[in-house]
Write a protein that holds these residues in place. Structure first.
Motif: not given
Length: 494
Positions: A278-279, A295, A297, A337, A339-340, A385, A387
């Motif tokens: 994904k990243s 990014t 997070d 971006i 993330n998570e 991104t 999960n």
């Protein structure tokens, strides 16, 4: 368009038509055919390299050439709108410059201006090269939407990371109206605070720090040049194996940008198991868009203030992560971006970090508590991104176009290991392909070893381990090459 002003008469009240007209240009460099400005050469052709001083363009609109017989003046006929304030600043500070130009039918076309370092009355506020940096930044900016006929020199601004108040002030004076109006006015107010003796030293320090951060950002418009779909597809094929549906969605986004010349209203949300790339997809998109990326997070964000910054009333106040990302990127157009994203709702009592993201994703502007200014976000393209999309709130989900990333099949994992993961590791270690050979049985054993794990990270680690083992045998045991079979793989990857 013509600009009107007053001549240098004693009472300053006699109106006269200015000698130059203003033209708009978005060119990123100058040439004799596309100059920065044009000087009158009808009665005197000027040398290719000439020295002299600009007079204040708002009043005398000319350049005084240093000739052997003395000073000779030539009217300015045309100016690129982005450079009006810069020429005025050069003239007001009596800075000697070196022109490169070409005599043409329409006049002496100037395509380069360089300072004459620190001599002959030169007054540059920053280190040598300040003028060149300023010119490069103006070339990278867009022409002002309109030219103000009675613009106050103190109301102009542009972006640069500077530390001294004098250099910040000079930079603002040079830049013209190439910044968003609200930031230009914000800069004037903060400069006044930083210079004031009626506020505390702490307030002055915060104002100067905020100026230095904001001036570092190059404010671009939201017009995007067309992207070559063939090049975009090549980048995707280099970075990703398979994923045809994902690649198709990204190419569709490229085609949309080419038609509208603006970013899509919605960013991308990439949802899939850990290790599925994904990243890597996000980085590939940033490369396709030719934008810097940063990014964020969300797993490490527990307090909204980490994103929004803290108020200047505190001595240890500082900007938030989002504002720092703009500053690190150096421009207002970038790929964010995130993330998570599915961990963005884990605030601990003082608010929800996810709510802060909504203002960033709406493209209406983001306000940092420390900066105390609304930052335009129309040039921000978010790629998130996650999960597990079931843990993402509905308001956040509605800001993205969702792309599900499936796990790889065993056959895809074999291809990824043999064509991408292992060759990449071998190149990094300086091994030839014939020095580390993986048999079909060994390849099956590698994939079987990690059949119950998602993604390809374990495959990449296996490739690293096998290549390192082959290198050891070649260097220490003096083997010519190493051929892995299934049994060797099962013993090595315990």
């Amino acid at each position: 368009m013509p600009v009107f002003d007053f001549k240098d008469t004693p009472d300053k009240k006699t109106p006269a038509v200015c000698t130059y007209t203003v033209f708009r240009s978005d060119e990123s460099s100058a040439s004799p055919e596309l100059p920065m400005l044009v000087l009158n050469n009808h009665s005197h052709p000027w040398s290719h390299h000439s020295c002299g001083v600009f007079t204040n363009p708002n009043r005398r609109t000319s350049f005084e050439f240093d000739e052997e017989g003395g000073t000779v003046s030539a009217d300015i006929l045309k100016i690129d709108s982005r450079f009006i304030s810069l020429l005025r600043w050069l003239g007001e500070n009596h800075i000697h410059v070196h022109l490169s130009g070409q005599n043409r039918p329409e006049g002496y076309a100037v395509y380069k201006i360089r300072e004459i370092a620190f001599g002959g009355g030169t007054k540059l506020s920053a280190e040598d090269g300040f003028l060149q940096f300023m010119i490069e930044r103006l070339f990278a900016s867009s022409a002002p939407e309109e030219i103000c006929e009675e613009e106050d020199p103190d109301e102009t601004g542009d972006s640069m990371r500077l530390t001294s108040l004098q250099s910040i002030s000079d930079f603002m004076a040079c830049a013209g109206r190439t910044m968003p109006d609200n930031i230009r006015l914000w800069a004037r107010r903060n400069l006044a605070v930083a210079r004031s003796h009626e506020v505390t030293p702490e307030e002055r320090r915060h104002a100067q720090r905020a100026l230095s951060i904001m001036m570092n950002i190059q404010w671009k418009n939201n017009y995007f040049e067309s992207i070559d779909p063939v090049r975009a597809r090549k980048i995707l094929d280099e970075e990703l194996y398979g994923m045809e549906r994902v690649k198709q969605r990204i190419i569709e986004t490229v085609i949309q940008i080419n038609r509208t010349h603006t970013l899509p209203a919605y960013g991308l949300l990439l949802v899939g198991p850990a290790g599925t790339g994904k990243s890597q997809i996000a980085y590939a998109v940033a490369r396709i868009l030719k934008l810097p990326w940063t990014t964020l997070d969300m797993s490490s964000i527990y307090d909204p203030e980490q994103l929004t910054g803290s108020s200047r009333i505190y001595s240890n106040a500082k900007p938030g992560i989002i504002m720092e990302a703009f500053s690190a990127a150096g421009e207002s157009n970038l790929v964010f971006i995130i993330n998570e994203l599915d961990k963005a709702n884990s605030g601990k009592g003082s608010g929800n970090p996810a709510d802060v993201l909504l203002t960033l994703l709406d493209n209406l502007g983001f306000t940092d508590n420390y900066m105390e200014c609304m930052v335009p976000t129309v040039g921000v393209y978010p790629i998130a991104t996650a999960n597990d999309k079931s843990k993402i709130s509905a308001p956040l989900m509605s800001r993205f176009a969702v792309i599900d990333i499936p796990d790889y099949t065993p056959e895809e994992k074999k291809i990824i290991f043999s064509r991408f993961a292992l060759p990449r590791v071998l190149d990094r270690m300086g091994l030839r392909r014939d020095e580390c050979i993986v048999s079909d049985g060994a390849l099956d054993a590698v994939v079987a070893k990690y059949a119950n794990t998602t993604g390809i990270r374990d495959l990449e680690q296996a490739a690293e381990h096998m290549a390192a083992n082959a290198l050891y045998r070649i260097e220490v045991e003096h083997a010519q090459n190493v051929v892995f079979d299934a049994e060797m793989v099962r013993e090595l990857l315990v």
